[in-house]
Structure formats: structure tokens, C-alpha cells
Design a protein around this motif. Sequence first.
Motif: not given
Length: 402
Positions: A363-375
Motif C-alpha cells: 500500500m505504501d507504493r501509492f505514497w512513494r510514487n506520488l512523493r517521488t513524482h511531485t518533487l
Amino acid sequence: MPGEVAQLSKTTAHQAPVDALEVADELSRDFAATAVERDKRGGTPKEERDRLRRSGLLSLSVPASQGGLGAPWPVVLEVVRRIARADSAIAHVFGFHHLMLATLRLFGSADQASRLQAETVEKRWFWGNALNPLDTRARLERRGESLVVRGAKSFCSGAGDSDMLIVSAIDEATSKLVVAAVPTGRPGIRVLGDWDNMGQRQTDSGTVELDDVEVREDELLTTPGPLGSPFASLRPCLAQLTLANVYLGIAEGALEQARHTTRTRRRPWGGAKGAPAIEDPYILLRYGDMWLDLESARLLADRAGAAFQAAWSEGDRLSLEQRGACAIAVASAKVATTRAGLAITNGMFEVMGASATSAGAGMDRFWRNLRTHTLHDPVDYKSRELGAYALNGAIPEPSFYS
């Protein structure tokens, strides 16, 4: 899925978007089944990229006159969003493929765009990115009658397993940025598998090395070139809008996953006095907040997509004022999808409970993907642009990030 290509190729330009969305949904279901495992593995999603090649969706934005499906940009972006619900890494490289195709039209001549887009349809090319204007290590040199590029580029999303690349370099004769469309397999191009970030792990967003790569004059996109006109300066708007739809798709996928988990697995909390999880007032409060964030971001993203399509339709007639209005709509969507996405991919754990933090669930992939991309670029600069517009009526000055 060989039938997909046949189905799409037989539709008219008017019918194609509907069929494309159906194909995107089918692909997304299949991608979702392996998303957790592939996220852990990283590397190039070769099978999934080949599925996109066979599906016909790589020709979605190509005009019908060049053999493509001729879908409007809101449909292309909707496909990006639907894929991102299941796998944001694949959505990223798919969206950037269409951004590279748009670059041909925006920076190059009509003949260049027509020829390369037609070849993309015929040969099922997948385009990758090696443009990154902030990385100035790549240099274009003139050696007698030849042009060569040497150096390297970072953050080259989709370069792995690509057939063609959009490459930028600094022209040593003029100190200006130049952009070219070259085959990925050309001698001297080396795509490194060095992308090891915590999210977007299958985007191949690492380094491309360029060792005296020959570039032909007719491969340079100079008519009008990078940001060479108001119309050409729509490229960063499309880049930002593509990212916003990836963010939105991640948030939609996260919320749907949370909803499924809450309804099927969440045990009641002791303080809820016997109420099931789906009637817990605090869980309902959280879902209300997340739904409102998502719905607001979705409406702004759809409005921005319509604004971009209107600007794109103007072509070379596009004015700076029209371009500015489009940029404000896109910036609004970028800020809203970033904020909503981060809130949802973090808040989803509050409504799913402690068991959702199991490593196996992913489930953490959603946050990890978004956090990586939004930077990718600081969203604070988008908020500042919106503030300058709200207070002073100032429209964003065209750059590769606004």
C-alpha cells in the motif's frame, strides 16, 4: 491482446476515444495484478510496454491524417489517468511518449512532425525522454560537415526500451538549447539502468550517456525550436498537465484501494461502541475529506485539459494571453492534484488500519510514487504563479517549467 490493435485500427476518429478508454481499462486491470511485485523488482517493465505497443494506444495522439487515432488531449490524459490508477510508472512513460510526439509538432516543422508521427504508427515506436533542460552536460559540436552530441542527461524517463529519443543539448557555437529526435539505438547512445529512487521505480528515469552521437540536420527541431513561439511554449503546459493526471490517477487508485480494504477487512475499533467500520463516524469523516479533495482536484484537472485543448487548437495563432490562461489552469490543477494526492496517499492508512502497513500489501507504493513524482519541480513555484495572477493579474512567463 492482438485484437485490440485490430479493433482500434478499424474505428473512425470519432469512435476511437471510446474504444481507447476500454482498452486502457483492460490494460489497467492486468497491470494492477502485478503492480506490487513489479514495484519491488524495479527495472524496465518490458512486457507491459510491449502490451502498450500491441494495443495501438501509442498512436492515440497522432492525427488521423498520419494514421493515428486522432484523439483530443483530454482523452489522451484520461487514458494516462486510468493507467495511473493501477500503475503510475507505466502511466508516466506512456504520458511522456505522447509528450515527445507533441514536441515534434511544437518545436519542429510540419513535415518533420508528419513523417515521424506516421512512422510511429507504422513501426509502433515507443518514445523516450532525454531532454531535461536543467542538465546542461550534453553539448552539440560541429565537426566539419558533421554534428555530434557528447555528454549525458539525467532523469530520462522512458528511455529504457524506447525506440526513439527526444534529446536536448547546448549548441557550443551559439550557447542555445537545441532539441533533436534520434533513434535510441544509434551508436554512442547508452541508456543506463541507474534509476534507484524510492518511487516510480519502473520509469527508467536514470541517465543516458551520449558519446559523440551523430545528429543529422533534419533531426534538429528548429522550426520554431524550443519555446520559439507562444504555441511552441505549450510544451511545458502539456508536461505539467501529464504529471497532474498521473498524480490524480494515483490518488484515485489509492482511494479505491482504501475503500475496498475498509469495506472488506477493517475491524471495528473498540471505541466505536460496536459500530461496524463502514459506519464509524471518524472513518466516514476521513472519507468525506478525501472525497472532497479528490473531487476538487479532478474538476480542476478536467478544466485544465479543456483549456489545453483549446490552446492547442489555436496552433500558430495562439496569443501569449491565451497561452497564459492555459498555464494558469494547468498550474491550478498541478497544485490541487499534488495536495490532494499527498493527503489521500497518507490518509488512506487512517481508514484501513494497521494491517494495511504490511509490506506484502504494497500500500505504501501509492505514497512513494506520488512523493517521488511531485518533487519533479517544486509545487511552491506553481502556487507563487497563482498568487501573482490572483493579486496582480500576471500570467506565467513561458519556461520549461511554467
